[in-house]
Design an enzyme around this catalytic site. Structure first.
Site, PDB file in Angstrom:
ATOM      1  N   GLY A  92      21.478 -79.931  -1.751  1.00 53.24           N
ATOM      2  CA  GLY A  92      22.177 -80.652  -2.193  1.00 53.24           C
ATOM      3  C   GLY A  92      23.525 -81.267  -1.381  1.00 53.24           C
ATOM      4  O   GLY A  92      24.328 -81.782  -1.472  1.00 53.24           O
ATOM      5  N   PRO A 110      16.701 -81.252   0.691  1.00 51.49           N
ATOM      6  CA  PRO A 110      16.807 -82.108   0.568  1.00 51.49           C
ATOM      7  C   PRO A 110      16.126 -83.465  -0.268  1.00 51.49           C
ATOM      8  O   PRO A 110      15.088 -83.574   0.091  1.00 51.49           O
ATOM      9  CB  PRO A 110      17.312 -83.762   1.720  1.00 51.49           C
ATOM     10  CG  PRO A 110      15.901 -82.409   2.019  1.00 51.49           C
ATOM     11  CD  PRO A 110      15.763 -81.293   2.172  1.00 51.49           C
ATOM     12  N   GLY A 111      17.383 -83.811  -1.469  1.00 51.17           N
ATOM     13  CA  GLY A 111      17.040 -85.156  -2.461  1.00 51.17           C
ATOM     14  C   GLY A 111      18.077 -86.425  -1.891  1.00 51.17           C
ATOM     15  O   GLY A 111      17.141 -87.295  -1.545  1.00 51.17           O
ATOM     16  N   ARG A 112      18.935 -85.944  -2.858  1.00 49.08           N
ATOM     17  CA  ARG A 112      19.715 -87.533  -2.557  1.00 49.08           C
ATOM     18  C   ARG A 112      19.421 -87.659  -1.499  1.00 49.08           C
ATOM     19  O   ARG A 112      20.035 -88.873  -1.063  1.00 49.08           O
ATOM     20  CB  ARG A 112      21.071 -87.121  -3.368  1.00 49.08           C
ATOM     21  CG  ARG A 112      22.131 -87.786  -3.376  1.00 49.08           C
ATOM     22  CD  ARG A 112      23.338 -87.310  -4.110  1.00 49.08           C
ATOM     23  NE  ARG A 112      22.911 -86.266  -5.271  1.00 49.08           N
ATOM     24  CZ  ARG A 112      23.380 -85.778  -6.013  1.00 49.08           C
ATOM     25  NH1 ARG A 112      24.048 -87.304  -6.608  1.00 49.08           N
ATOM     26  NH2 ARG A 112      22.778 -85.342  -6.810  1.00 49.08           N
ATOM     27  N   TYR A 147      27.281 -89.186 -15.793  1.00 54.72           N
ATOM     28  CA  TYR A 147      29.241 -88.347 -14.601  1.00 54.72           C
ATOM     29  C   TYR A 147      29.713 -88.958 -14.319  1.00 54.72           C
ATOM     30  O   TYR A 147      30.432 -88.902 -13.429  1.00 54.72           O
ATOM     31  CB  TYR A 147      27.681 -87.620 -13.355  1.00 54.72           C
ATOM     32  CG  TYR A 147      26.323 -87.379 -13.741  1.00 54.72           C
ATOM     33  CD1 TYR A 147      26.418 -86.387 -14.012  1.00 54.72           C
ATOM     34  CD2 TYR A 147      25.499 -87.722 -12.583  1.00 54.72           C
ATOM     35  CE1 TYR A 147      24.937 -84.974 -14.490  1.00 54.72           C
ATOM     36  CE2 TYR A 147      24.432 -87.529 -12.362  1.00 54.72           C
ATOM     37  CZ  TYR A 147      23.807 -86.301 -13.673  1.00 54.72           C
ATOM     38  OH  TYR A 147      22.132 -85.963 -13.399  1.00 54.72           O
ATOM     39  N   CYS A 205      23.789-101.134 -25.888  1.00 54.43           N
ATOM     40  CA  CYS A 205      24.079-101.048 -26.752  1.00 54.43           C
ATOM     41  C   CYS A 205      24.894 -99.880 -27.038  1.00 54.43           C
ATOM     42  O   CYS A 205      24.860 -98.808 -27.939  1.00 54.43           O
ATOM     43  CB  CYS A 205      23.684-101.310 -28.155  1.00 54.43           C
ATOM     44  SG  CYS A 205      22.625-103.032 -28.243  1.00 54.43           S
ATOM     45  N   GLU A 206      25.435 -99.629 -25.787  1.00 52.81           N
ATOM     46  CA  GLU A 206      25.925 -98.430 -26.225  1.00 52.81           C
ATOM     47  C   GLU A 206      27.624 -98.884 -25.285  1.00 52.81           C
ATOM     48  O   GLU A 206      27.449 -99.350 -23.954  1.00 52.81           O
ATOM     49  CB  GLU A 206      25.786 -97.536 -25.249  1.00 52.81           C
ATOM     50  CG  GLU A 206      24.685 -96.997 -25.857  1.00 52.81           C
ATOM     51  CD  GLU A 206      24.390 -95.843 -26.392  1.00 52.81           C
ATOM     52  OE1 GLU A 206      25.440 -95.091 -26.723  1.00 52.81           O
ATOM     53  OE2 GLU A 206      23.737 -96.085 -28.288  1.00 52.81           O
TER      54      GLU A 206
END
Ligand SMILES: *Cc1c(COP(=O)(O)O)cnc(C)c1O
Length: 437
Positions: free
Chosen positions: A248, A291-293, A334, A361-362
């Protein structure tokens, strides 16, 4: 604008990463292209390993592979001495095929199925992080059938909700993960698993959230976990060999993110950990982090080619790129905020404020809102920084858009680590309609 890692601007006004001119990478590989700064990834891996191995503490760092899971990345991080956190059979399989020692893998997830548990246990996985009562039942069956002992951690939810700047302390956390510390669930799980013939319960896991900027939330969670550890020591004679405080650790997507330096704030957590162990009089367990991010996020930059432009007088100008929510869903999912530049014209004055739209297409397919750039022309290269985590790993083929290529750059060299998808890749699982004779 934040230039991270080895990023710099060369004499032609081009963005360089790892000594490579990004315009040359665009020419060689096309766009959209994800470029990873290997030196920055290594620096982060080494820092995390150093910070959990200080003051006499023995620590381990498990990279959370969901942030980006490719063979070359896992090999690189394994060389650096990291372990790996997986949450599915697919992530586990990728790690095995990358040559990772299964002893260095830990398996998370709130709904691991029988096949996944069999795959993990029959391949000698190091640790399973037990999440719920159903999983205890399944694991017991699978372990007996395979004749193995399950080396495990118990995942607890300490009732600390980490929002980026605030911590909300609750009695019972509203989370789909783990055993609640406050309502008796964690106690029930502990008393079942401790001294059980099929389970080797090594310790406790807690993970409070993501994109966290300082020590506060980890400190609160640790207090709650240690109160419980004291109870369990007295009532059950249980002392942990491992305390895993999860991942995190935040990153700076933009100047708006006020992150404390990692080494400083994690050291405070380590000091508190030692102090709490002394207070409840237990030998200091291993300290694990996930840890990732923070390992890959800032190391990644996405390069796009600019195409159409739509000016709506008095409202805004849309500048469209040849990727979007298919390679980076985070803005749509997010409202994530990113910084971007024209990477082929870094020295040009900023002249206009535009909104960067993706190609899908959004209407929600907007990558960056209201950003100041030099006057953008079709054919310019737009670089979005800090896209290394939860970008490629969450990529989709919506609108049948092929996934981009991924390259590693380091020391004036580039290496393709994931090739761009082709149109044939997009239809490889399809069967034609069966026709009646
Ligand atoms: C997602 C996750 C991580 C990694 O989170 P980051 O914010 O990427 O560091 C670590 N541990 C668990 C259990 C997770 O779910």
């Amino acid at each position: 604008m934040i230039l991270r890692g080895t990023a710099s601007i060369n004499g032609q006004g081009h963005l360089e990463i790892g000594g490579m001119d990004t315009e040359q990478l665009v020419e060689k590989y096309g766009t959209p292209l994800m470029v990873y700064d290997v030196a920055l990834i290594k620096e982060r891996a080494r820092m995390f390993l150093r910070v959990v191995n200080q003051k006499g503490v023995v620590g381990r760092a498990f990279y959370a592979t969901k942030a980006l899971n490719t063979t070359a990345l896992l090999q690189l991080l394994a060389q650096e001495g990291m372990g790996f956190d997986v949450v599915s059979g697919g992530e586990f399989y990728t790690a095995l095929k990358a040559g990772v020692n299964p002893k260095n893998i830990l398996f998370h997830g709130n709904n691991k199925n029988r096949e996944e548990l069999e795959l993990a246990l029959s391949n000698g996985i190091g640790t399973i992080v037990i999440d719920n009562f159903y999983e205890i039942e399944l694991l017991e069956q699978v372990a007996k059938q395979l004749g193995v002992v399950v080396s495990c951690l118990l995942r607890v939810t300490p009732g600390v909700d980490a929002y980026t700047h605030k911590y909300i302390i609750t009695g019972n956390e509203d989370s789909k993960f783990g055993f609640d510390l406050n309502n008796g669930q964690a106690d029930r799980a502990l008393s079942y698993l401790h001294n059980h013939e099929v389970f080797d319960l090594k310790g406790i896991h807690s993970h409070i959230g993501s994109q966290i900027f300082g020590e506060e939330g980890y400190m609160i969670a640790m207090d709650r976990v240690f109160s419980k550890l004291l109870e369990w020591k007295i009532q059950h004679g249980f002392t942990p060999r491992v305390l895993n405080i999860g991942g995190g650790f935040g990153i700076r997507y933009s100047m708006r993110d006020h992150l404390k330096p990692y080494e400083g704030f994690i050291t405070l957590v380590v000091e508190k950990f030692i102090k709490r162990c002394h207070e409840i009089d237990i030998p200091v367990p291993q300290l694990w982090i996930e840890p990732g991010r923070s390992v890959v996020g800032e190391a990644g930059t996405t390069l796009y080619t600019i195409g159409a432009r739509k000016e709506i007088p008095g409202i805004r100008t849309y500048v469209s790129v040849n990727g979007g929510m298919t390679d980076n869903i985070r803005p749509a999912l997010y409202q994530a905020v990113y910084e971007a530049v024209l990477s082929n014209r870094m020295l040009d004055e900023t002249e206009e404020e535009v909104t960067i739209a993706g190609r899908c297409c959004e209407s929600a397919d907007v990558l960056v809102e209201n950003i100041k750039l030099a006057q953008a022309k079709p054919g310019d290269t737009l670089a979005i920084f800090c896209t290394g985590a939860y970008g490629y790993s969450m990529a989709s083929n919506y609108n049948k858009v092929p996934r981009p290529a991924v390259v590693f750059v380091e020391n004036f060299k580039d290496q393709l680590v994931v090739r761009r998808e082709t149109y044939d890749d997009l239809i490889q699982y399809d069967f034609p309609l069966e026709v009646e004779e």
